[in-house]
Design a protein around this motif. Structure first.
Motif, PDB file in Angstrom:
ATOM      1  N   VAL A 232     -61.628  30.854  13.640  1.00 44.46           N
ATOM      2  CA  VAL A 232     -60.744  30.569  14.638  1.00 44.46           C
ATOM      3  C   VAL A 232     -61.104  31.490  16.019  1.00 44.46           C
ATOM      4  O   VAL A 232     -61.199  32.847  15.736  1.00 44.46           O
ATOM      5  CB  VAL A 232     -58.974  30.712  14.226  1.00 44.46           C
ATOM      6  CG1 VAL A 232     -58.144  30.265  15.388  1.00 44.46           C
ATOM      7  CG2 VAL A 232     -58.989  30.183  12.970  1.00 44.46           C
ATOM      8  N   VAL A 233     -60.729  30.768  17.053  1.00 43.19           N
ATOM      9  CA  VAL A 233     -60.838  31.586  18.234  1.00 43.19           C
ATOM     10  C   VAL A 233     -59.522  31.569  18.953  1.00 43.19           C
ATOM     11  O   VAL A 233     -59.120  30.697  19.223  1.00 43.19           O
ATOM     12  CB  VAL A 233     -61.932  31.277  19.467  1.00 43.19           C
ATOM     13  CG1 VAL A 233     -61.932  32.066  20.374  1.00 43.19           C
ATOM     14  CG2 VAL A 233     -63.150  31.369  18.791  1.00 43.19           C
TER      15      VAL A 233
ATOM     16  N   LEU B  77     -57.841  28.522  21.014  1.00 39.75           N
ATOM     17  CA  LEU B  77     -58.777  28.210  21.821  1.00 39.75           C
ATOM     18  C   LEU B  77     -59.734  27.210  21.041  1.00 39.75           C
ATOM     19  O   LEU B  77     -60.239  26.155  21.564  1.00 39.75           O
ATOM     20  CB  LEU B  77     -59.629  29.376  22.292  1.00 39.75           C
ATOM     21  CG  LEU B  77     -58.703  30.162  23.178  1.00 39.75           C
ATOM     22  CD1 LEU B  77     -59.799  31.523  23.714  1.00 39.75           C
ATOM     23  CD2 LEU B  77     -58.065  29.608  24.435  1.00 39.75           C
ATOM     24  N   ASP B  78     -60.022  27.645  19.746  1.00 40.09           N
ATOM     25  CA  ASP B  78     -60.900  26.613  19.130  1.00 40.09           C
ATOM     26  C   ASP B  78     -60.923  26.841  17.389  1.00 40.09           C
ATOM     27  O   ASP B  78     -60.516  28.060  17.290  1.00 40.09           O
ATOM     28  CB  ASP B  78     -62.191  26.695  19.477  1.00 40.09           C
ATOM     29  CG  ASP B  78     -63.202  25.506  19.286  1.00 40.09           C
ATOM     30  OD1 ASP B  78     -62.956  24.600  18.568  1.00 40.09           O
ATOM     31  OD2 ASP B  78     -64.231  25.486  20.012  1.00 40.09           O
ATOM     32  N   ILE B  79     -61.267  25.901  16.797  1.00 39.36           N
ATOM     33  CA  ILE B  79     -61.495  25.863  15.238  1.00 39.36           C
ATOM     34  C   ILE B  79     -62.978  25.495  14.952  1.00 39.36           C
ATOM     35  O   ILE B  79     -63.351  24.747  15.557  1.00 39.36           O
ATOM     36  CB  ILE B  79     -60.426  24.961  14.728  1.00 39.36           C
ATOM     37  CG1 ILE B  79     -58.914  25.264  15.296  1.00 39.36           C
ATOM     38  CG2 ILE B  79     -60.647  25.071  13.210  1.00 39.36           C
ATOM     39  CD1 ILE B  79     -58.395  26.651  14.443  1.00 39.36           C
TER      40      ILE B  79
ATOM     41  N   VAL C 154     -59.398  37.512  24.163  1.00 34.81           N
ATOM     42  CA  VAL C 154     -59.907  36.392  23.207  1.00 34.81           C
ATOM     43  C   VAL C 154     -60.502  37.265  22.132  1.00 34.81           C
ATOM     44  O   VAL C 154     -61.424  38.169  22.255  1.00 34.81           O
ATOM     45  CB  VAL C 154     -60.970  35.912  23.957  1.00 34.81           C
ATOM     46  CG1 VAL C 154     -61.626  34.567  23.142  1.00 34.81           C
ATOM     47  CG2 VAL C 154     -60.396  35.141  25.369  1.00 34.81           C
ATOM     48  N   ILE C 155     -59.994  36.745  20.754  1.00 33.72           N
ATOM     49  CA  ILE C 155     -60.479  37.491  19.516  1.00 33.72           C
ATOM     50  C   ILE C 155     -60.882  36.378  18.585  1.00 33.72           C
ATOM     51  O   ILE C 155     -60.295  35.417  18.389  1.00 33.72           O
ATOM     52  CB  ILE C 155     -58.924  38.101  19.112  1.00 33.72           C
ATOM     53  CG1 ILE C 155     -58.624  39.100  19.970  1.00 33.72           C
ATOM     54  CG2 ILE C 155     -59.411  38.706  17.665  1.00 33.72           C
ATOM     55  CD1 ILE C 155     -57.415  39.962  19.718  1.00 33.72           C
ATOM     56  N   PRO C 156     -62.139  36.784  17.965  1.00 33.18           N
ATOM     57  CA  PRO C 156     -62.528  35.966  16.952  1.00 33.18           C
ATOM     58  C   PRO C 156     -61.647  36.670  15.485  1.00 33.18           C
ATOM     59  O   PRO C 156     -61.330  37.455  15.386  1.00 33.18           O
ATOM     60  CB  PRO C 156     -63.922  36.449  16.587  1.00 33.18           C
ATOM     61  CG  PRO C 156     -64.039  37.641  17.332  1.00 33.18           C
ATOM     62  CD  PRO C 156     -63.113  37.938  18.153  1.00 33.18           C
ATOM     63  N   LEU C 157     -60.991  35.228  14.958  1.00 34.27           N
ATOM     64  CA  LEU C 157     -60.359  35.528  13.467  1.00 34.27           C
ATOM     65  C   LEU C 157     -60.782  34.943  12.467  1.00 34.27           C
ATOM     66  O   LEU C 157     -61.371  33.456  12.570  1.00 34.27           O
ATOM     67  CB  LEU C 157     -58.946  34.931  13.763  1.00 34.27           C
ATOM     68  CG  LEU C 157     -57.768  35.007  12.840  1.00 34.27           C
ATOM     69  CD1 LEU C 157     -56.299  35.155  13.349  1.00 34.27           C
ATOM     70  CD2 LEU C 157     -57.939  33.911  11.738  1.00 34.27           C
TER      71      LEU C 157
END
Length: 266
Positions: free
Chosen positions: A119-120, A100-102, A132-135
């Motif tokens: 990273v999402v 989803l996003d960087i 949806v997970i924050p990495l």
């Protein structure tokens, strides 16, 4: 301290960039990775020489991290076939279905926190649920603060994407480890309470600082230097009351004994 070039910092920056680019392009080919690495080495060449290292030494360190980047992207991406044609493992805790996003910067006025998430991802768990997970990418050792950091990101995800975020993921490229952590209601409650406790010391014009913990773990804390500097400047701190080794305390604060530093701070 200021002006000191850190090899782990250089390695961390380049590895983050490499991981994110390989993930975005779903490409772990060696030629693609080496091109990215060479570009980053060019960008950091002054810092590399300032740290008394050469280009090849840093590249060798980065390639050690790339081996797990390749393994992770091969195993954790859906469909589980990368540009190299390798099929990934079917035994991972989740599969990434969408990036989803960087480096997403999120500010939450509601919770009074902000952060930049590496990273999402949108991920599908073994039970079939999508979240949806924050990495967060880590290039060093494991610290408890890593979990606290990425757990706070779940609050940012909730506000930014308007979804409940119950999972976090930590990827340790040096250790070749990936963790999926599930959070419960009490975890969120604890996070908010800690945030509120900290916030009382950050109110404008409040000069009182929380007491130093004086624990052995202080020597491994990522905030050790600013903590001891503030202790020295604002509380006339001394080594035997700091909770850390005298030699370490003096190394961090000895230059602050000159009155002009305290005058400047105040």
């Amino acid at each position: 301290g200021p002006g000191i070039i850190s090899i782990p910092f250089i390695i961390g920056n380049i590895t983050h960039h490499l991981f994110q680019k390989c993930l975005m392009h779903k490409n772990v080919d060696l030629d693609f990775a080496e091109e990215l690495i060479e570009q980053q080495l060019d960008s950091h060449i002054i810092e590399i020489y300032a740290a008394s290292k050469n280009r090849q030494e840093i590249k060798s360190m980065i390639m050690e991290h790339f081996s797990y980047i390749k393994e992770w992207i091969t195993d954790y991406i859906t469909p589980s076939v990368t540009s190299s044609g390798n099929k990934g493992s079917q035994n991972t805790e989740y599969k990434t279905t969408n990036v989803l996003d960087i480096e997403e910067s999120i500010v939450s006025p509601i919770f009074g926190i902000k952060g930049i998430i590496d990273v999402v991802i949108e991920a599908k768990l073994k039970d079939g649920g999508k979240y949806v997970i924050p990495l967060e990418i880590k290039t060093g050792r494991e610290y408890l603060s890593n979990r606290a950091q990425v757990s706070l990101y779940t609050l940012l995800i909730k506000q930014r994407y308007d979804v409940d975020c119950f999972y976090t993921s930590l990827v340790y490229t040096k250790l070749h480890q990936c963790y999926l952590n599930a959070l419960k209601y009490n975890d969120f409650k604890l996070l908010i309470n800690i945030r509120n406790e900290l916030a009382q010391y950050l109110v404008y014009a409040v000069t009182e600082l929380p007491p130093i913990l004086q624990r052995a773990s202080c020597e491994r804390c990522f905030n050790l230097e600013p903590c001891m500097v503030l202790n020295k400047l604002t509380e006339n701190g001394v080594a035997h009351e700091s909770g850390i080794e005298t030699e370490m305390y003096e190394k961090i604060t000895s230059h602050l004994s000159k009155p002009l530093y305290k005058e400047y701070y105040e």
